[in-house]
Design an enzyme around this catalytic site. Structure first.
Site, PDB file in Angstrom:
ATOM      1  N   LYS A   1      23.262  28.711   9.955  1.00 11.95           N
ATOM      2  CA  LYS A   1      22.190  29.225  10.819  1.00 11.95           C
ATOM      3  C   LYS A   1      22.466  28.848  12.268  1.00 11.95           C
ATOM      4  CE  LYS A   1      20.607  31.031   8.799  1.00 11.95           C
ATOM      5  NZ  LYS A   1      20.693  32.229   8.118  1.00 11.95           N
TER       6      LYS A   1
ATOM      7  N   GLU B   1      25.671  30.742  13.739  1.00 15.40           N
ATOM      8  CA  GLU B   1      25.617  32.190  13.939  1.00 15.40           C
ATOM      9  C   GLU B   1      24.731  32.597  15.109  1.00 15.40           C
ATOM     10  OE1 GLU B   1      24.135  34.720  10.733  1.00 15.40           O
ATOM     11  OE2 GLU B   1      22.787  33.148  10.078  1.00 15.40           O
TER      12      GLU B   1
ATOM     13  N   LYS C   1      23.482  42.908  10.436  1.00 16.63           N
ATOM     14  CA  LYS C   1      22.583  42.465   9.377  1.00 16.63           C
ATOM     15  C   LYS C   1      23.102  42.827   7.995  1.00 16.63           C
ATOM     16  CE  LYS C   1      18.717  40.831   7.796  1.00 16.63           C
ATOM     17  NZ  LYS C   1      18.610  39.356   7.820  1.00 16.63           N
TER      18      LYS C   1
ATOM     19  N   ASN D   1      28.934  55.503   8.811  1.00 10.74           N
ATOM     20  CA  ASN D   1      28.877  54.071   8.536  1.00 10.74           C
ATOM     21  C   ASN D   1      29.749  53.834   7.317  1.00 10.74           C
ATOM     22  OD1 ASN D   1      28.205  51.406   8.019  1.00 10.74           O
ATOM     23  ND2 ASN D   1      26.335  51.959   6.930  1.00 10.74           N
ATOM     24  N   GLY D   2      30.700  52.908   7.422  1.00 11.92           N
ATOM     25  CA  GLY D   2      31.588  52.628   6.294  1.00 11.92           C
ATOM     26  C   GLY D   2      33.026  52.540   6.769  1.00 11.92           C
TER      27      GLY D   2
ATOM     28  N   TRP E   1      28.974  48.874  14.777  1.00 10.21           N
ATOM     29  CA  TRP E   1      29.563  47.537  14.613  1.00 10.21           C
ATOM     30  C   TRP E   1      31.035  47.810  14.358  1.00 10.21           C
ATOM     31  CZ3 TRP E   1      32.313  44.649  11.045  1.00 10.21           C
ATOM     32  CH2 TRP E   1      32.301  43.257  11.217  1.00 10.21           C
TER      33      TRP E   1
ATOM     34  N   CYS F   1      27.098  49.727  10.574  1.00  7.96           N
ATOM     35  CA  CYS F   1      26.534  50.607  11.595  1.00  7.96           C
ATOM     36  C   CYS F   1      25.218  51.201  11.080  1.00  7.96           C
ATOM     37  CB  CYS F   1      27.500  51.732  11.891  1.00  7.96           C
ATOM     38  SG  CYS F   1      29.163  51.151  12.219  1.00  7.96           S
TER      39      CYS F   1
ATOM     40  N   HIS G   1      37.177  11.692   4.223  1.00  6.55           N
ATOM     41  CA  HIS G   1      38.501  12.152   3.793  1.00  6.55           C
ATOM     42  C   HIS G   1      39.153  13.013   4.866  1.00  6.55           C
ATOM     43  CE1 HIS G   1      38.076  10.352  -0.124  1.00  6.55           C
ATOM     44  NE2 HIS G   1      36.826  10.821  -0.152  1.00  6.55           N
TER      45      HIS G   1
ATOM     46  N   ARG H   1      21.810  46.515  12.676  1.00  6.73           N
ATOM     47  CA  ARG H   1      22.974  46.826  11.851  1.00  6.73           C
ATOM     48  C   ARG H   1      24.263  46.853  12.656  1.00  6.73           C
ATOM     49  NH1 ARG H   1      21.467  49.000   6.972  1.00  6.73           N
ATOM     50  NH2 ARG H   1      23.558  49.777   6.685  1.00  6.73           N
TER      51      ARG H   1
ATOM     52  N   GLU I   1      23.676  25.848   4.590  1.00  8.46           N
ATOM     53  CA  GLU I   1      22.851  26.901   5.182  1.00  8.46           C
ATOM     54  C   GLU I   1      22.401  26.514   6.598  1.00  8.46           C
ATOM     55  OE1 GLU I   1      22.409  29.810   4.845  1.00  8.46           O
ATOM     56  OE2 GLU I   1      20.546  30.323   5.841  1.00  8.46           O
TER      57      GLU I   1
END
Ligand code: M6R
Length: 615
Positions: free
Chosen positions: A492, A495, A610, A104-105, A78, A2, A511, A27, A488
């Protein structure tokens, strides 16, 4: 996760809070709220949805324009405890309505505290962990003859366990608010007309460049004409502010449609800024790292620890350290490293990679490595962040502020650092023949110019994206460094475009996962490693034989990929070891254009934030 902000001063608080929250929306963006004191009344306005929903409401009600508010705190959320809803949005009021808290937390002992507070008669209105803080502060506030907000927050933080950045206002004290932090970032901004708090510096840059970074377990009393800082026991602390000298524009879109595409265009500069100051007369210069030949030769293991994109950069780092220095390297996702009882000794080196420097899993994993005796080196972008401060040594990447949730330029600069470190170590250990050393340094110096050339070709990537944005599933396969890159590229894409995607080593698909390849499935194949080209071409033929459409990402002059691929993106000629730092850019552009064609919210993809400051 947040974002929190706070302001007290002569300025108009609501526009300041909303504007600053706008800079923190990356955030978290599932709800937003503000608490402010108007006369002697504490008002909370909070809404599920984007910040714009809250801003529209404050404007429509005339509250924004009316003015006359000089203290308040704000929040973008968030969700962790409780779904996104008006009730679960912050700020959270105490039962008397006199105290409001933004947080936040995560409060880990919130269940016990909630039960305790309920037994005292407190009534809970939300499903959040944060609400216990509002009631605890009130409990301590009313427990003394004359309410004292600072003292009440100090007592509250003795009882809460977990992580927090807090902003607390009280209607009895319109001349101050209180902030506190532990393991969640919080900075204090010192302005000429008032003072601020924020989870991140860009939220303050429009108002001030003088910033105090709060340390863990510190509490601050913020008034319009001054700030007092205390440790958890209430002892005063003196700390000089630092001056922030980045350009405000660095945190703005600058004419681009999205932060993500702007940040991709900044990659040449970001990589140049990260490497150029560290190369002198053809040698790598890293005064940040006082490692010696003896220490490197005695090193039993390098542990690379990171999350998400930074972890994928770490995968490239493993290849480089093992290849150049012949030191064994393990790469761990931080949340796994923490709990797997890793073998770390005082001869180990831990390399901790993080753009934000605040990712909680990464921070705690670093502490674990440190406790076990490792020397910890941070590769960090945000100056003064928790990982940067706690690491034994820090090598900063110079990517500048990265705002889009999807990391792009930070990855290229992490790779730049991950070339510098093993090359420097190999030089120290005398492992690199002079001519190969020179070739590597030249190759590294040539990367920014080559990134410019890649960006000039962005239309061909865009065209390819326009043909495939309806894909249900996209696979990436590669070998060696191309496998690390594929991981990566796939992250990308998923997301920001929400297209299902997987990355596999070229040799592993058969496999099991090859069962998912059917007529028309898109498979993207980076083929930048000449030594592995034959093997990769075999893997391309395997997926083609099952109906796949193949996009090859190639460097070098061989015509052979052309014979098997349906389309090719040609990278500038580059030494194979340095291909990932170039090849990632078309992969980022591909994800970007696919997401744009699909109409996705590129900079703020669903469910993400983020800076991941919760476990
Ligand atoms: O700030 P950090 O580099 O520690 O963040 C790590 C990950 O959360 C981050 O890379 C995440 O995976 C990004 N959304 C990827 O684009």
């Amino acid at each position: 996760m947040c974002g929190i902000v706070g302001y007290i001063g002569k300025g108009e608080t609501l526009p300041i809070l909303i504007d600053s929250l706008g800079k923190l929306e990356y955030r978290g963006y599932d709800s937003a709220g503000v608490a402010f004191i108007d006369g002697d009344e504490l008002t909370v306005v909070k809404r599920k949805g984007r910040l714009s929903v809250l801003a529209d409401e404050l404007t429509a009600s005339g509250r924004m324009a009316r003015g006359g508010v000089h203290v308040g705190v704000g929040h973008t959320r968030w969700a962790t405890h409780g779904a996104p809803s008006d009730e679960n949005s912050h700020p959270h009021l105490s039962n008397s309505g006199r105290i409001a808290v933004v947080h936040n937390g995560i409060i880990e002992n919130f269940s016990e505290l909630r039960a305790y507070l309920i037994s005292l008669g407190y009534v809970f209105r939300s499903d959040t962990d944060t609400e216990v803080i509002s009631h605890l502060v009130e409990h301590h506030y009313t427990g003394r003859e004359k309410g004292n907000l600072l003292q009440s927050v100090l007592e509250t933080i003795q009882e809460i366990e977990g992580t927090y950045a807090l902003g607390v206002v009280c209607s009895d004290s319109p001349d101050l608010f209180v902030a506190a932090r532990k393991d969640s970032p919080l900075v204090i901004g010192l302005g000429s007309d008032g003072n601020f708090i924020a989870s991140d510096i860009p939220a303050l840059l429009q108002h001030t460049r003088e910033v105090i970074i709060m340390e863990d377990r510190e509490v601050a009393e913020i008034r319009s004409n001054g700030v007092r800082l205390f440790d958890a026991l209430g002892h005063g602390i003196q700390r000089q502010p630092i001056h922030i000298d980045w350009d405000v524009d660095a945190a703005e879109k600058g004419g681009y449609e999205h932060f993500m595409i702007k940040e991709i265009h900044e990659e040449p500069k970001a990589v140049r800024d990260t490497i150029s100051p560290r190369i002198r007369d053809g040698r790598i210069v890293l005064p940040e790292l006082p490692w010696t030949r003896e220490q490197l030769e005695a090193c039993d293991m390098i542990h690379i620890i990171a999350c998400g994109t930074a972890y994928h950069a770490g995968m490239v780092g493993k290849y480089l350290f093992e290849h150049l220095c012949r030191i064994p390297v393990s790469v761990d996702v931080a949340s796994e490293f923490r709990y797997r009882d890793p073998i770390v000794t005082d001869r180990s080196i831990a390399i901790i990679i993080s753009q934000s420097g605040e990712t909680l899993d990464t921070l705690v994993a670093m502490r674990v490595a440190r406790e076990k005796g490792a020397t910890c080196i941070g590769i960090v972008n945000v100056v003064g962040s928790s990982i940067a401060r706690e690491a034994d040594h820090v090598v900063y990447t110079h990517a500048g502020p990265e705002i889009a949730v999807a990391s792009t330029k930070a990855y290229n600069t992490q790779l730049a650092a991950l070339y510098l470190l093993p090359l420097h170590a190999a030089e120290c250990m005398g492992r690199l023949p002079e001519d190969r050393d020179r070739q590597c340094v030249d190759a590294l110096l040539s990367i920014p110019g080559k990134l410019d050339s890649v960006l000039l070709e962005k239309e061909s990537i865009q065209r390819f994206a326009s043909l495939h944005f309806n894909a249900k599933s996209i696979f990436f396969i590669g070998r060696g460094l191309d496998y690390a890159l594929s991981m990566e590229a796939s992250l990308k894409l998923k997301e920001i475009s929400y297209i299902h995607s997987e990355a596999y080593p070229g040799g592993e698909l058969k496999h099991g996962t090859i069962a998912l390849i059917e007529e028309g499935t898109l498979v993207v194949c980076p083929m930048t490693q000449p030594a592995l080209l034959d093997k990769m071409l075999g893997n391309v033929r395997e997926v083609k034989a099952r109906g796949a459409t193949v996009l090859g990402l190639v460097s070098g002059t061989s015509n052979r990929p052309q014979e098997v691929c349906d389309a090719l993106f040609q990278l500038p000629e580059v030494d194979a070891m340095f291909a990932p730092i170039l090849a990632v850019t078309p992969a980022q552009l591909f994800a970007y254009y696919i997401a744009v064609y699909k109409g996705c919210d590129v900079d703020k993809p669903r469910n993400l934030a983020k800076s991941v400051t919760v476990e």
